[in-house]
Design an enzyme around this catalytic site. Structure first.
Site, PDB file in Angstrom:
ATOM      1  N   HIS A 162     123.599 -23.153 -68.055  1.00 30.26           N
ATOM      2  CA  HIS A 162     122.873 -22.833 -69.280  1.00 30.26           C
ATOM      3  C   HIS A 162     123.629 -21.749 -70.034  1.00 30.26           C
ATOM      4  O   HIS A 162     123.878 -20.669 -69.511  1.00 30.26           O
ATOM      5  CB  HIS A 162     121.453 -22.372 -68.962  1.00 30.26           C
ATOM      6  CG  HIS A 162     120.507 -23.510 -68.740  1.00 30.26           C
ATOM      7  ND1 HIS A 162     119.136 -23.384 -68.834  1.00 30.26           N
ATOM      8  CD2 HIS A 162     120.736 -24.815 -68.432  1.00 30.26           C
ATOM      9  CE1 HIS A 162     118.567 -24.550 -68.595  1.00 30.26           C
ATOM     10  NE2 HIS A 162     119.511 -25.427 -68.346  1.00 30.26           N
TER      11      HIS A 162
ATOM     12  N   TYR B 116     111.076 -18.903 -73.170  1.00 25.56           N
ATOM     13  CA  TYR B 116     110.141 -17.817 -72.903  1.00 25.56           C
ATOM     14  C   TYR B 116     109.278 -17.655 -74.150  1.00 25.56           C
ATOM     15  O   TYR B 116     109.810 -17.491 -75.257  1.00 25.56           O
ATOM     16  CB  TYR B 116     110.882 -16.516 -72.617  1.00 25.56           C
ATOM     17  CG  TYR B 116     111.644 -16.503 -71.317  1.00 25.56           C
ATOM     18  CD1 TYR B 116     111.065 -16.012 -70.154  1.00 25.56           C
ATOM     19  CD2 TYR B 116     112.951 -16.977 -71.252  1.00 25.56           C
ATOM     20  CE1 TYR B 116     111.763 -15.994 -68.953  1.00 25.56           C
ATOM     21  CE2 TYR B 116     113.661 -16.966 -70.053  1.00 25.56           C
ATOM     22  CZ  TYR B 116     113.057 -16.473 -68.902  1.00 25.56           C
ATOM     23  OH  TYR B 116     113.755 -16.457 -67.719  1.00 25.56           O
TER      24      TYR B 116
ATOM     25  N   PRO C  97     108.872 -12.016 -61.905  1.00 22.86           N
ATOM     26  CA  PRO C  97     109.753 -13.175 -62.072  1.00 22.86           C
ATOM     27  C   PRO C  97     110.346 -13.313 -63.471  1.00 22.86           C
ATOM     28  O   PRO C  97     111.273 -14.102 -63.659  1.00 22.86           O
ATOM     29  CB  PRO C  97     108.843 -14.364 -61.745  1.00 22.86           C
ATOM     30  CG  PRO C  97     107.457 -13.871 -61.995  1.00 22.86           C
ATOM     31  CD  PRO C  97     107.475 -12.415 -61.641  1.00 22.86           C
TER      32      PRO C  97
ATOM     33  N   LYS D  88     115.206 -12.382 -61.491  1.00 17.26           N
ATOM     34  CA  LYS D  88     116.090 -11.451 -60.789  1.00 17.26           C
ATOM     35  C   LYS D  88     115.856 -11.372 -59.282  1.00 17.26           C
ATOM     36  O   LYS D  88     116.623 -10.712 -58.580  1.00 17.26           O
ATOM     37  CB  LYS D  88     115.931 -10.040 -61.388  1.00 17.26           C
ATOM     38  CG  LYS D  88     116.460  -9.930 -62.809  1.00 17.26           C
ATOM     39  CD  LYS D  88     117.926 -10.264 -62.869  1.00 17.26           C
ATOM     40  CE  LYS D  88     118.429 -10.396 -64.274  1.00 17.26           C
ATOM     41  NZ  LYS D  88     119.663 -11.160 -64.379  1.00 17.26           N
TER      42      LYS D  88
ATOM     43  N   TYR E 299     120.828 -10.665 -68.349  1.00 18.19           N
ATOM     44  CA  TYR E 299     120.325 -11.969 -67.882  1.00 18.19           C
ATOM     45  C   TYR E 299     121.369 -12.706 -67.055  1.00 18.19           C
ATOM     46  O   TYR E 299     121.048 -13.268 -66.004  1.00 18.19           O
ATOM     47  CB  TYR E 299     119.896 -12.818 -69.080  1.00 18.19           C
ATOM     48  CG  TYR E 299     118.942 -13.934 -68.700  1.00 18.19           C
ATOM     49  CD1 TYR E 299     117.577 -13.799 -68.880  1.00 18.19           C
ATOM     50  CD2 TYR E 299     119.421 -15.120 -68.147  1.00 18.19           C
ATOM     51  CE1 TYR E 299     116.709 -14.816 -68.525  1.00 18.19           C
ATOM     52  CE2 TYR E 299     118.566 -16.145 -67.778  1.00 18.19           C
ATOM     53  CZ  TYR E 299     117.202 -15.987 -67.966  1.00 18.19           C
ATOM     54  OH  TYR E 299     116.334 -17.001 -67.600  1.00 18.19           O
TER      55      TYR E 299
END
Length: 389
Positions: free
Chosen positions: A72, A200, A292, A296, A384
């Site tokens: 991704h 998200y 979550p 991580k 990220y």
């Protein structure tokens, strides 16, 4: 029985450490209280940082991930007025890999079995002895018989409720914790994902996440009350609530279907210091928990494995204890950065019961800044995809 390293916990962090040590010719025994099938039945997240898939390559288990995983390049963030994208590849030069934690664990079990690795399943009453000496040993029971393993070091990869952290005296360890006033209701469904990248979403109704395992297996979450139970939510009620929290075009494209797994996870942040006591080392959930949001958990456990594996390699190959002595310091420095990112992203995307109108406008201002500012996007992307070890 004698070995060099006893690893308590047969999840991905314990298995990864064992496999990496094997590659360098360092012996280990893994102790797991459940069966292999039970461990592989646990549904967990599936976003891997660049550091973790580099470790998998070093361990010689990256082949299936590279064939079947989904790189991704970015992620989507939705709010009540629209949606925008954070481009990881452009901002950092790196990507993440979507590949289920269960599959990582399966690959590790296969590798350890192929190598003849020692894994003891269904062990009970594990106890760590003399960890603060140069001659530690571990005892456990199986089928009513006590067994003993003498070793040089013990790696505690046995999770939040395991024995390893509790072995460190309360006069030595200090624990930091934050609990969040909500949970995540998640379902797994045999449906195509609504997007090629994770979404998200934040809304006045709360947080939602659209994730995936593969082209025909999707994972979706919504923020829920801690008092909720999975059986309180029918599949139809879940899908309807998820759609309410997504942009209209995303909701209309969502393919729904029966859930094949449904569960609720509480959110908390937790860190134990130090992560080393004598010859006992904590890894992963035994030492720290993250919400979550941002994926991580497994990745932070992998960074612990990186520091401990390199420390043990340095000790055995160079007779140099420097890595052992600095393990806790190095691991915690990265752990706290991961905790910060997870706390920031959770605070940004969720609705909290005590929020007032000012707090909500601050969240929106933060989102607007993230959407419009390249430096803010770069900082998020760097965290990220994973900070360097």
């Amino acid at each position: 029985m004698r070995t060099q390293v006893v690893i308590i916990g047969g999840g991905p962090s314990g298995l990864l450490l064992s496999q990496l040590l094997h590659v360098r010719g360092i012996e280990s025994v893994v102790l797991e209280r459940k069966t292999r099938d039970y461990v592989l039945s646990r549904i967990r997240a599936g976003v891997l940082e660049r550091g973790l898939f580099d470790l998998m390559r070093e361990a010689g288990i990256a082949g299936r991930m590279e064939r079947e995983g989904y790189p991704h390049d970015g992620t989507l963030i939705a709010h009540e007025d629209g949606i925008f994208r954070i481009d990881f590849k452009e901002l950092t030069g790196h990507t993440v890999m979507v590949y289920g934690q269960t599959e990582v664990t399966r690959d590790l079990y296969d590798a350890r079995e192929k190598a003849g690795g020692a894994i003891e399943f269904e062990v009970e009453d594990v106890q760590i002895h003399d960890a603060d000496s140069e001659t530690p040993h571990v005892t456990f029971h199986r089928d009513g018989v006590e067994h003993r393993i003498d070793c040089d070091f013990v790696a505690g990869c046995d999770g939040f409720y395991g024995v390893s952290r509790q072995t460190i005296p309360t006069t030595v360890r200090r624990e930091y914790e934050k609990t969040y006033p909500f949970g995540w209701l998640g379902i797994l469904s045999e449906t195509p994902p609504v997007s090629d990248e994770l979404i998200y979403a934040t809304s006045e109704r709360g947080f939602a996440l659209c994730s995936m395992r593969n082209r025909n297996l999707s994972r979706y979450y919504i923020q829920c009350n801690l008092s909720d139970k999975p059986e309180d939510w029918s599949d139809d009620a879940f899908w309807q609530e998820l759609k309410r929290r997504l942009p209209q075009d995303v909701a209309e494209a969502l393919v729904t279907g029966p859930s094949i797994e449904k569960s609720i996870a509480p959110l908390r942040s937790f860190v134990c210091e130090p992560m080393r006591w004598g010859r006992l080392f904590l890894c992963g959930d035994a030492a720290h928990i993250v919400p979550p949001t941002g994926a991580k958990g497994l990745n932070t456990a992998a960074s612990d494995v990186h520091y401990l594996y390199n420390a043990l390699q340095q000790f055995y190959e160079e007779r140099d204890p420097e890595g052992i002595d600095r393990y806790s310091e190095r691991a915690l420095a990265r752990v706290w950065k991961a905790e910060r990112f997870s706390w920031w992203f959770s605070s940004l995307m969720h609705r909290f019961p005590e929020q007032n109108a000012f707090d909500i406008r601050m969240q929106r201002a933060e989102l607007d800044f993230l959407e419009s500012n390249r430096a803010a996007q770069a900082a998020m992307a760097e965290n990220y995809v994973g900070l360097p070890y």
